[in-house]
Design an enzyme around this catalytic site. Structure first.
Site, PDB file in Angstrom:
ATOM      1  N   SER A 575      39.613  35.065  29.618  1.00  0.00           N
ATOM      2  CA  SER A 575      40.793  35.881  29.721  1.00  0.00           C
ATOM      3  C   SER A 575      42.088  35.371  29.795  1.00  0.00           C
ATOM      4  CB  SER A 575      40.573  36.675  31.220  1.00  0.00           C
ATOM      5  OG  SER A 575      40.564  36.097  32.253  1.00  0.00           O
ATOM      6  N   GLY A 604      36.764  37.527  30.930  1.00  0.00           N
ATOM      7  CA  GLY A 604      35.509  37.520  31.546  1.00  0.00           C
ATOM      8  C   GLY A 604      34.236  36.614  31.118  1.00  0.00           C
ATOM      9  N   ASN A 634      35.032  31.079  34.697  1.00  0.00           N
ATOM     10  CA  ASN A 634      34.140  32.338  35.225  1.00  0.00           C
ATOM     11  C   ASN A 634      32.864  31.897  35.461  1.00  0.00           C
ATOM     12  OD1 ASN A 634      36.101  34.262  34.726  1.00  0.00           O
ATOM     13  ND2 ASN A 634      35.987  34.078  32.546  1.00  0.00           N
ATOM     14  N   ASP A 725      47.769  36.295  40.785  1.00  0.00           N
ATOM     15  CA  ASP A 725      46.100  36.532  41.332  1.00  0.00           C
ATOM     16  C   ASP A 725      45.589  35.285  41.644  1.00  0.00           C
ATOM     17  OD1 ASP A 725      45.871  35.947  38.535  1.00  0.00           O
ATOM     18  OD2 ASP A 725      44.160  37.439  38.263  1.00  0.00           O
ATOM     19  N   HIS A 728      45.142  34.144  36.957  1.00  0.00           N
ATOM     20  CA  HIS A 728      45.636  34.342  35.571  1.00  0.00           C
ATOM     21  C   HIS A 728      47.110  34.038  35.472  1.00  0.00           C
ATOM     22  CE1 HIS A 728      41.825  37.126  35.786  1.00  0.00           C
ATOM     23  NE2 HIS A 728      41.729  36.558  34.406  1.00  0.00           N
TER      24      HIS A 728
END
Ligand code: SGN
Ligand code: CA
Length: 750
Positions: A575, A604, A634, A725, A728
């Site tokens: 992502s 993802g 991930n 977050d 990202h």
């Protein structure tokens, strides 16, 4: 796969040829003296149907010509496949690598609707032994079954059956894409084409490797007309486990759809005409081979089968047949047809061996006989393969090499199909790439079949669980004495002691007296998975069940098919990379807008998903100046995957890029920091990964760039302005990334 690859290979060819020449000079062998390799390969040939292996059918259905190879050379009694199914076995042979590394996990038949329009195929752009042998000065040829969905690469000459191929009046696809139909029986045609090529296709100044690959004895076991009546008056002995009850083993043994009792078709397998009058005994599926026959062929066919067929129907009708009787009848029909197919195969091999003798080629030609996997001849009540049980796990391996292998050699060395490629390379005096997982058999061959001290102690096996025949996903290991199987679905184990239970009828994993064995075998299992680089992070996996992912993937395939070769800069990741199309858009336009850049970031994705995409078409035609790779966070986010495991996934991605694009620069980025605070568990894990992957930049092609500090403030905190977050980047983060990477990119894109 990639048409553009040719030019790249031409370049590497020169480099590799140079090093290969050095090796040859060193061993003072001249090109002309190197032995030819004739690799005769069939489809689904069980060891129990080769008399050299002994077995219950050796008197009734001997194979004198196959035995000739064994008698004049060596027979391997513990030879196995890595994945008991056609395409994957062939891919393992070509690459010398297990399925999860070469990417061809199964034949690609799925039952899920969302997979229907996706074309799973072998990534033929990867390095294979024919390519390397060709670079080393061999003439390379392939005749017969191929079944890998992409066209053969690395062969000077090929002529292949489409897909599974047909037994009667078969079509062959030619190198120019056209189809040619030969009248007659496929085994005879492959034999003739093989001898023809040896006579007139060969470049007499070069050693050759010829892969002569038969369809027989694959389903639907259509015999040649001249063999239709063999064993008509004989009852072939039944295997002891024809009526196996599947007790004491994994419950999935009961659920398979490959049983003689339940899963034979009336027309296709049992050679009746019309619809089945007894659906409880036979499924409905017509005999398409019959439809291919000429009128004369049909006539002879019917003359052989019809009387027996009608007799069975009458007996059922008269109430004379119990269910077991019908199963027994089906077994006889099946095994006789199977053995009849073997008879033509054996005759064909005899003709080829005779030609080698007559032409004087025999002396300097290594002859190998093998088959893509073993097969059930009624054992456990089955036909087909797929399981790690002996009958389908085993592969025949016979090899004759005059002057090197002592006639009559028997070898118990544990060998596997991944060993063939390195063996051929060593024979040719070519370098064996480090990424090859098999081992050259030369030391075994030269030592009278004895495995050297440091030979492997166990074999690893993997089966993906595709829908055909409903055999579930499983993997496992064997050390020759014990076998441990792991069933993915319910994370359960079966353990067999092959010495006391060679038919594998009783799993001992719950038996207290085998606790120590179980422990040791589990250690072997984990060790071999490590050695062969198998984990969730390295097993290619798609996410096609998610609509947006599938769409993005298919859109990418469209883009690379149309303009793949235009891209100069390719970003690969998750992502964070995909986000160049969102929060990073402006910066992207500013920095990469004029640089013909391609974004292969999927939200993802973990390493295993990237591997799947790259192995399934995303790099078609793509050969950029530089790749930018940033992946792994991930995997960390997925149950805090161990750093070493994620790193291995990244390493495979890097290796794959190096293999497919030897001239591209690869910029490997550190996995970006996550979690606000320096002691965040996932942050620490990503740092561990970075500590490992920075070592992958050990050559001129891979460049390492650690951007961790770029995103952190002086206290090591990942602030909300950079990554709100704490995972990202937002606009500012993307700008920081682009600016920090720019000087390196400028260098790499020069
Ligand atoms: C076909 C066969 C199956 C067989 C697969 C794979 N069915 O689908 O019985 O398991 O090939 O075989 S058939 O009705 O088409 O004959 S493999 O050798 O290619 O792996
Ligand atoms: Ca097969």
């Amino acid at each position: 796969m990639a048409c553009k690859r040719e030019s790249v290979f031409a370049y590497t060819a020169t480099v590799k040829l140079f090093s290969a020449t050095l090796v040859l000079l060193a061993s003072a062998v001249s090109a002309a003296d190197r032995p030819n390799i004739l690799f005769i390969f069939s489809d689904d040939h069980a060891l129990n149907a080769i008399s050299a292996y002994g077995g219950p059918l050796k008197e009734i259905a001997p194979t004198p010509n196959l035995d000739r190879i064994a008698d004049q050379g060596a027979i391997f009694t513990r030879s196995y496949c890595s994945n008991s199914i056609c395409g994957p076995s062939r891919a393992a042979i070509l690459t010398g690598k297990h399925s999860h590394i070469n990417g061809y996990l199964d034949n690609g038949y799925f039952d899920k609707e969302y997979l229907e329009d996706v074309n799973f195929a072998f990534d033929g752009s990867q390095t294979t032994f024919p390519k390397l042998l060709r670079e080393a000065g061999y003439q390379t040829a392939l005749i017969g079954k191929w079944h890998l969905k992409t066209e053969p690469e690395g062969f000077d000459y090929w002529e292949r059956l489409p897909g599974q191929g047909s037994y009667y009046n078969p079509h062959f696809i030619q190198q120019d894409g056209s189809q040619k139909q030969y009248q007659g029986y496929v085994t005879d045609v492959v034999t003739e084409r093989t001898i023809d090529w040896l006579k007139s296709g060969r470049d007499k100044d070069k050693p050759f490797v010829l892969m002569a690959q038969h369809k027989a004895p694959h389903r639907n076991w259509s015999p040649a007309l001249r063999h239709m009546d063999l064993w008509d008056d004989v009852v072939i002995p039944e295997p002891a486990t024809l009526f196996d009850d599947y007790a004491n083993r994994h419950p999935s043994l009961k659920d398979q759809e490959m049983s003689i009792e339940d899963n034979f078709f009336y027309g296709w397998d049992m050679k009746f005409h019309g619809e089945t009058p007894y659906p409880e005994y036979f499924g409905s599926y017509p005999n398409y081979e019959y439809r291919r026959m000429t009128e004369a062929q049909k006539k002879q066919w019917d003359a052989s089968y019809e009387e027996e067929n009608q007799a069975l129907l009458a007996a059922i009708e008269a109430g004379e047949m119990t269910d077991k009787d019908v199963t027994r009848w089906k077994y006889q029909r099946y095994i006789k047809d199977y053995l009849r197919c073997i008879r033509s195969l054996d005759e064909g091999i005899g003709e080829v061996l005779d030609y080698l003798d007559e032409s004087g080629l025999a002396e300097n030609t290594i002859v190998i006989y093998s088959s893509d996997q073993g097969f059930y001849l009624g054992e456990h009540g089955w036909y087909d393969k797929r399981w790690m049980f002996e009958e389908s796990f085993a592969m025949p391996f016979l090899i004759r090499w005059p002057g090197v292998i002592e006639p009559g050699t028997r070898s118990e060395a544990l060998i596997q199909n991944i060993d063939y490629a390195p063996t051929f390379l060593e024979i040719a005096g070519a370098a064996i790439p480090e990424t090859i997982q098999g081992r050259s058999l030369l030391p075994v061959l030269k030592a009278g079949g004895k495995a050297p001290e440091d030979w492997r102690e166990g074999l690893y096996y993997f089966y993906s669980g595709e829908m055909t025949h409903r055999v579930p996903a499983h993997d496992g290991v064997t050390n020759g004495r014990y076998k441990l199987m792991h069933f993915t679905r319910d994370d359960s184990w079966n353990l067999f002691d092959l010495k006391v239970d060679p038919q594998e009828l009783n799993s001992l994993h719950d038996d207290a007296s085998y606790a120590q064995v179980l422990k040791e075998m589990k250690t072997l299992y984990h060790d071999l998975r490590d050695e062969y680089r198998m984990s969730d992070s390295t097993l290619p996996a798609h996410r096609l069940g998610q609509g947006w992912w599938k769409q993005r993937y298919q859109k990418t395939l469209g883009k690379v098919a149309a303009n793949g070769s235009d891209y100069e800069l390719v970003f690969i990741g998750d992502s964070i990379t995909q986000g160049w199309e969102g929060a990073g858009k402006e910066t992207w336009n500013e920095f990469y807008g004029d640089r013909k850049a391609l974004n292969l970031g999927y939200s993802g994705d973990r390493t295993e998903h990237v591997l799947w995409r790259l192995l399934n078409g995303e790099l078609e035609n793509v050969d950029p100046k530089a790749y930018v790779v940033m992946i792994g966070t991930n995997n960390t986010g997925h149950g805090l995957t161990p750093a070493a495991e994620t790193a291995e996934g990244i390493k495979l991605i890097v290796e794959l890029l190096k293999d497919r694009s030897p001239e591209s620069e690869i910029l490997l980025l550190s996995v970006f920091p996550r979690g606000q605070q320096p002691d965040d568990k996932m942050r620490v894990r990503n740092e561990e990964i970075n500590g490992i992957i920075e070592t992958y930049a050990y050559d001129d092609q891979v460049h390492w760039l650690d951007l961790t500090d770029t995103f952190l403030n002086e206290e090591g905190v990942l602030t909300k302005e950079v990554m709100p977050d704490a995972l990202h980047p937002k606009q500012k983060g993307y700008r920081m990334w682009a600016e920090a990477m720019e000087p390196t990119l400028v260098e790499l894109l020069k």
